[in-house]
Enzyme design. Structure first.
Site, mmCIF file in Angstrom:
data_model
loop_
_atom_site.group_PDB
_atom_site.id
_atom_site.type_symbol
_atom_site.label_atom_id
_atom_site.label_comp_id
_atom_site.label_asym_id
_atom_site.label_seq_id
_atom_site.Cartn_x
_atom_site.Cartn_y
_atom_site.Cartn_z
ATOM 1 N N GLY A 1 49.304 12.851 51.392
ATOM 2 C CA GLY A 1 49.206 13.216 49.986
ATOM 3 C C GLY A 1 48.215 14.308 49.671
ATOM 4 C CG ASN B 1 53.768 15.453 58.347
ATOM 5 O OD1 ASN B 1 53.605 16.663 58.450
ATOM 6 N ND2 ASN B 1 53.785 14.856 57.165
ATOM 7 N NE ARG C 1 56.913 18.936 54.696
ATOM 8 C CZ ARG C 1 57.329 17.807 55.225
ATOM 9 N NH1 ARG C 1 58.566 17.713 55.703
ATOM 10 N NH2 ARG C 1 56.527 16.761 55.293
ATOM 11 C CG HIS C 2 52.421 21.196 55.673
ATOM 12 N ND1 HIS C 2 52.530 20.282 56.691
ATOM 13 C CD2 HIS C 2 52.530 20.492 54.525
ATOM 14 C CE1 HIS C 2 52.695 19.081 56.200
ATOM 15 N NE2 HIS C 2 52.709 19.168 54.872
ATOM 16 N N GLY C 3 53.540 23.155 58.684
ATOM 17 C CA GLY C 3 53.962 22.602 59.959
ATOM 18 C C GLY C 3 53.641 21.121 60.072
ATOM 19 C CB THR D 1 50.021 17.026 59.715
ATOM 20 O OG1 THR D 1 50.596 15.893 59.046
ATOM 21 C CG2 THR D 1 50.142 18.263 58.845
ATOM 22 C CD GLU D 2 47.914 14.895 65.693
ATOM 23 O OE1 GLU D 2 48.545 13.839 65.924
ATOM 24 O OE2 GLU D 2 47.761 15.780 66.546
ATOM 25 C CB ILE E 1 56.546 15.440 47.502
ATOM 26 C CG1 ILE E 1 56.765 14.311 48.509
ATOM 27 C CG2 ILE E 1 56.887 14.951 46.096
ATOM 28 C CD1 ILE E 1 58.203 13.841 48.609
ATOM 29 C CD GLU F 1 53.245 16.496 48.908
ATOM 30 O OE1 GLU F 1 53.655 16.784 47.761
ATOM 31 O OE2 GLU F 1 53.942 16.581 49.930
#
Length: 204
Positions: free
Chosen positions: A22, A15, A8-10, A12-13, A157, A87
């Site tokens: 999305g 997040n 899973r990506h790191g 983010t702002e 997701i 996503e």
């Protein structure tokens, strides 16, 4: 046997701001998100990947680029992308604060019962559509790399829904338990038609 590394990506702002991250919105990794990805990269730097494939979204590509920048065996130019790994598209909820839709009649289904989620009501993609496109990716990669090792960088997701259903968990129960952390890795290998999980959501 194909071995898959799912990342899973790191963080983010978006997040960090507790907004829906999305399919049509994106933001840079936070400093902490990049650092967590670098720690993961150190753990994966000697894995002999035959292919590195990322979602076409920038947060996933940035994560993949960090992983490759630390890799001892691979050149960053080996990175490929696949739009089927993006996503879940959340329609009207794309980029909005999660708390701002806490009273929406579909939020509980989205969060807890994806099998009952009425995606059409907010112009979103269905979970069934997500599963169809992501399973296609895995089937293609299994055929192309029957004895290979593949790194896939995607989204929360996407990975949660795809990997839990591949474990045999019904769609309606895939949101149970903790989500995959940002910059986490899940490792699995094929065994006939099955996918056997060796590591689940590990972070460093």
């Amino acid at each position: 046997m194909t071995t898959f590394y799912f990342v899973r990506h790191g963080e983010t702002e978006i997040n960090r701001q507790r907004r829906f991250n999305g399919a049509t919105v994106d933001s840079p990794l936070t400093k902490e998100g990049a650092e967590a990805t670098e720690r993961l990269a150190e753990q994966l730097k000697d894995v002999p990947f035959d292919l590195v494939v990322s979602s076409t979204q920038q947060r996933a590509q940035t994560t993949a680029e960090i992983l490759l920048a630390h890799h001892n065996l691979l050149d960053p130019s080996v990175l490929t992308t696949d739009s089927r790994l993006i996503e879940l598209n959340l329609g009207e909820w794309e980029g909005v604060e999660i708390d701002s839709v806490s009273d929406h009649p579909q939020i509980d289904n989205y969060m807890n019962r994806p099998d009952l989620f009425d995606a059409e009501s907010i112009g979103a993609e269905t979970y069934d559509s997500l599963l169809e496109r992501t399973n296609e990716v895995l089937q293609d990669l299994r055929k192309q790399y029957p004895d290979g090792t593949v790194l896939i960088v995607s989204h929360g997701i996407v990975l949660r829904t795809l990997l839990k259903t591949l474990q045999g968990i019904p769609l309606g129960k895939t949101r149970e338990g903790a989500p995959f952390a940002n910059a986490s890795v899940t490792i699995a290998h094929t065994d006939g038609d099955d996918l056997v999980f060796d590591t689940w959501g590990e972070t460093f």
